[in-house]
Design a protein around this motif. Structure first.
Motif, PDB file in Angstrom:
ATOM      1  N   TYR A   1      29.833  39.755  40.114  1.00  0.00           N
ATOM      2  CA  TYR A   1      29.641  38.600  40.958  1.00  0.00           C
ATOM      3  C   TYR A   1      29.741  37.672  41.331  1.00  0.00           C
ATOM      4  N   PRO A   2      30.832  37.141  42.013  1.00  0.00           N
ATOM      5  CA  PRO A   2      31.325  35.679  41.852  1.00  0.00           C
ATOM      6  C   PRO A   2      30.463  34.674  42.140  1.00  0.00           C
ATOM      7  N   GLN A   3      28.855  34.887  42.567  1.00  0.00           N
ATOM      8  CA  GLN A   3      27.827  33.865  41.990  1.00  0.00           C
ATOM      9  C   GLN A   3      27.219  33.599  40.822  1.00  0.00           C
ATOM     10  N   ARG A   4      27.839  34.664  39.704  1.00  0.00           N
ATOM     11  CA  ARG A   4      28.263  34.736  38.443  1.00  0.00           C
ATOM     12  C   ARG A   4      29.067  34.224  37.840  1.00  0.00           C
ATOM     13  N   ASP A   5      30.390  34.911  38.286  1.00  0.00           N
ATOM     14  CA  ASP A   5      31.658  35.485  37.784  1.00  0.00           C
ATOM     15  C   ASP A   5      32.471  34.425  37.942  1.00  0.00           C
ATOM     16  N   GLY A   6      32.336  33.002  38.886  1.00  0.00           N
ATOM     17  CA  GLY A   6      32.624  32.648  39.516  1.00  0.00           C
ATOM     18  C   GLY A   6      33.904  33.514  41.060  1.00  0.00           C
ATOM     19  N   GLN A   7      34.958  33.132  41.412  1.00  0.00           N
ATOM     20  CA  GLN A   7      35.742  33.537  42.261  1.00  0.00           C
ATOM     21  C   GLN A   7      36.704  34.252  41.146  1.00  0.00           C
ATOM     22  N   ILE A   8      37.403  35.172  41.454  1.00  0.00           N
ATOM     23  CA  ILE A   8      37.974  35.946  41.085  1.00  0.00           C
ATOM     24  C   ILE A   8      39.297  36.273  42.124  1.00  0.00           C
ATOM     25  N   PRO A   9      40.419  35.809  42.290  1.00  0.00           N
ATOM     26  CA  PRO A   9      41.358  35.892  43.728  1.00  0.00           C
ATOM     27  C   PRO A   9      41.681  37.663  43.339  1.00  0.00           C
ATOM     28  N   GLU A  10      41.746  38.022  43.353  1.00  0.00           N
ATOM     29  CA  GLU A  10      42.255  39.532  42.696  1.00  0.00           C
ATOM     30  C   GLU A  10      41.754  40.352  43.160  1.00  0.00           C
ATOM     31  N   LEU A  11      40.071  39.641  43.021  1.00  0.00           N
ATOM     32  CA  LEU A  11      39.273  40.809  43.503  1.00  0.00           C
ATOM     33  C   LEU A  11      38.790  40.737  45.121  1.00  0.00           C
ATOM     34  N   ASP A  12      38.600  38.993  45.142  1.00  0.00           N
ATOM     35  CA  ASP A  12      38.478  38.986  46.915  1.00  0.00           C
ATOM     36  C   ASP A  12      39.343  39.505  47.435  1.00  0.00           C
ATOM     37  N   SER A  13      40.629  39.409  47.066  1.00  0.00           N
ATOM     38  CA  SER A  13      42.046  40.285  48.145  1.00  0.00           C
ATOM     39  C   SER A  13      41.966  41.500  47.965  1.00  0.00           C
ATOM     40  N   GLU A  14      40.457  42.327  46.482  1.00  0.00           N
ATOM     41  CA  GLU A  14      40.919  43.553  47.108  1.00  0.00           C
ATOM     42  C   GLU A  14      42.492  44.072  45.900  1.00  0.00           C
ATOM     43  N   ILE A  15      42.894  43.507  45.589  1.00  0.00           N
ATOM     44  CA  ILE A  15      44.391  44.263  45.516  1.00  0.00           C
ATOM     45  C   ILE A  15      44.007  45.186  43.858  1.00  0.00           C
ATOM     46  N   THR A  16      43.154  44.980  42.905  1.00  0.00           N
ATOM     47  CA  THR A  16      43.152  45.469  42.423  1.00  0.00           C
ATOM     48  C   THR A  16      41.221  45.810  42.216  1.00  0.00           C
ATOM     49  N   THR A  17      41.031  45.488  40.924  1.00  0.00           N
ATOM     50  CA  THR A  17      39.447  46.216  40.863  1.00  0.00           C
ATOM     51  C   THR A  17      39.074  45.881  39.181  1.00  0.00           C
ATOM     52  N   SER A  18      37.450  45.550  39.661  1.00  0.00           N
ATOM     53  CA  SER A  18      37.031  45.084  37.604  1.00  0.00           C
ATOM     54  C   SER A  18      37.644  45.673  36.695  1.00  0.00           C
ATOM     55  N   ALA A  19      37.785  46.849  36.569  1.00  0.00           N
ATOM     56  CA  ALA A  19      37.931  47.600  35.984  1.00  0.00           C
ATOM     57  C   ALA A  19      39.178  47.843  35.229  1.00  0.00           C
ATOM     58  N   GLU A  20      40.185  47.765  36.174  1.00  0.00           N
ATOM     59  CA  GLU A  20      41.585  47.052  36.360  1.00  0.00           C
ATOM     60  C   GLU A  20      41.922  46.056  35.304  1.00  0.00           C
ATOM     61  N   LEU A  21      41.195  45.010  35.826  1.00  0.00           N
ATOM     62  CA  LEU A  21      41.343  43.890  35.275  1.00  0.00           C
ATOM     63  C   LEU A  21      41.491  43.741  33.796  1.00  0.00           C
ATOM     64  N   LEU A  22      40.200  45.068  33.177  1.00  0.00           N
ATOM     65  CA  LEU A  22      39.903  45.053  32.032  1.00  0.00           C
ATOM     66  C   LEU A  22      40.514  45.897  31.290  1.00  0.00           C
ATOM     67  N   GLN A  23      41.467  46.948  31.813  1.00  0.00           N
ATOM     68  CA  GLN A  23      42.591  47.618  31.755  1.00  0.00           C
ATOM     69  C   GLN A  23      44.004  46.944  31.279  1.00  0.00           C
ATOM     70  N   ALA A  24      44.187  45.839  31.914  1.00  0.00           N
ATOM     71  CA  ALA A  24      45.144  45.241  32.246  1.00  0.00           C
ATOM     72  C   ALA A  24      45.156  44.241  30.804  1.00  0.00           C
ATOM     73  N   HIS A  25      43.549  44.451  30.353  1.00  0.00           N
ATOM     74  CA  HIS A  25      43.388  43.233  29.089  1.00  0.00           C
ATOM     75  C   HIS A  25      43.855  43.697  28.413  1.00  0.00           C
ATOM     76  N   LEU A  26      43.448  45.405  28.050  1.00  0.00           N
ATOM     77  CA  LEU A  26      43.338  46.275  27.013  1.00  0.00           C
ATOM     78  C   LEU A  26      44.237  47.132  27.635  1.00  0.00           C
ATOM     79  N   PRO A  27      45.706  46.844  27.083  1.00  0.00           N
ATOM     80  CA  PRO A  27      46.732  47.921  27.905  1.00  0.00           C
ATOM     81  C   PRO A  27      47.085  48.851  26.991  1.00  0.00           C
ATOM     82  N   THR A  28      46.460  49.257  25.633  1.00  0.00           N
ATOM     83  CA  THR A  28      46.610  50.528  25.075  1.00  0.00           C
ATOM     84  C   THR A  28      45.410  51.150  24.874  1.00  0.00           C
TER      85      THR A  28
END
Ligand SMILES: NC(=O)c1ccc[n+]([C@@H]2O[C@H](COP(=O)([O-])OP(=O)(O)OC[C@H]3O[C@@H](n4cnc5c(N)ncnc54)[C@H](OP(=O)(O)O)[C@@H]3O)[C@@H](O)[C@H]2O)c1
Length: 287
Positions: free
Chosen positions: A164-191
């Motif tokens: 929710y950008p209104q709560r979370d601020g703008q996240i450009p990768e999600l605004d452009s839809e080149i990734t998804t929110s869960a993929e961001l978490l997966q990238a943060h937790l690679p294994t």
């Protein structure tokens, strides 16, 4: 920002209180079963959990149900608000141990732990991540980089988060839809093995819509993930909490159940949810 539909969400101040309808133990009737899981444990957190388990067994309180969720004993919950608190209640009612955590510290979770009983304790996010055989990350998405990485290595991590950008601020990768929110978490937790789940049901509904397996029209929840075994475990876990499951596919398909899609919010059975997922269209978030 409140989750959709916002009118059905409890006020923020009610985050740690009981849910409308009396809480998760209503409407969820789960089987008793002998514990057969083989567990590996170490450290003070697990010792406390083991003590609680022994005491619980001697009282004859419910054992964890059989099924794929046998691999999952202690659920480490990072975030103890609307969804984290509700999942903690459901998990305890289903026979799991939980370690709940938030950003302010375990001393602020005394009331929730007292309500949950002997199967629950509070800890830091690090302690919850360490103690959990499986972890649930259920925090405002903007804080996902705070989630401890090392203690979650190799573990199944359930991600309830929405953007929710209104709560979370703008996240450009999600605004452009080149990734998804869960993929961001997966990238943060690679294994870790991230599985998106519980993101499209309000906390109030989550606490009250659960029914036993086989119930006609049983509500279904969507999952998405890249690891088949992890998804099977989460499927089993969700079933013990009172819900059927429909698999949306890999994490990259998680957008099909993000805010403003047909499956986000309504009470749907497996067929209805599958149809909603198939009918979802990807619409860029306005900047
Ligand atoms: N509400 C819903 O119906 C709903 C439905 C589906 C999905 N979701 C999604 O699930 C997530 C959680 O939603 P919610 O409504 O449960 O939120 P919430 O009620 O605002 O609770 C958020 C929880 O996260 C904790 N937290 C925040 N930052 C943290 C950090 N860095 N480390 C550890 N804990 C942290 C908060 O702790 P403090 O209070 O100590 O700050 C609080 O316990 C969000 O991404 C939301 O979009 C919500």
């Amino acid at each position: 920002m409140a989750e959709r539909p916002p009118a059905r969400e409890p006020a923020r101040g009610a985050a740690h209180g009981r849910l409308p309808g009396g809480g998760p133990d209503r409407g969820v009737h789960l089987p008793r079963a002998a514990r057969t899981a083989r567990l590996t444990r170490a450290g003070p957190v697990e010792t406390g959990v083991e003590t609680a388990r022994t005491e619980r067994a001697s009282r004859g309180t419910p054992e964890r149900p059989t099924g794929l969720s046998l691999f999952m004993t202690t659920i480490g919950i990072i975030g103890a608000g609307h969804i984290g608190g509700t999942l903690a209640r459901l998990a305890v009612a289903a026979g799991y141990e939980v370690v709940v955590s938030n950003s302010r510290g375990p001393e602020t979770l005394v009331d929730l732990v007292a309500e949950l009983g002997d199967s629950a304790r509070a800890g830091t996010a690090l302690e919850a991540a360490t103690a959990g055989d499986v972890a649930i990350v259920t925090i405002p998405l903007r804080n996902y980089r705070d989630v401890p990485v090392e203690p979650l290595a190799g573990k199944v991590v359930i991600d309830t988060n929405n953007y929710y950008p209104q709560r979370d601020g703008q996240i450009p990768e999600l605004d452009s839809e080149i990734t998804t929110s869960a993929e961001l978490l997966q990238a943060h937790l690679p294994t870790s093995k991230v599985v998106k789940a519980f993101n499209h049901i309000t906390s109030a509904d989550l606490g009250s819509h659960g029914t036993p397996p086989g119930t006609a029209g049983r509500r279904a929840l969507a999952i998405a993930g890249d690891d088949a075994e992890a998804k099977q475990q989460v499927r089993g876990f969700i079933d013990t909490l009172g819900y059927d499951v429909d698999d949306a596919g890999p994490l990259a398909e998680g957008w099909r159940i993000q805010p403003n899609t047909p499956g986000y919010g309504p009470r749907l059975d497996t067929a209805g949810l599958a149809s909603a997922l198939a009918g979802a269209t990807r619409v860029s978030t306005p900047a």
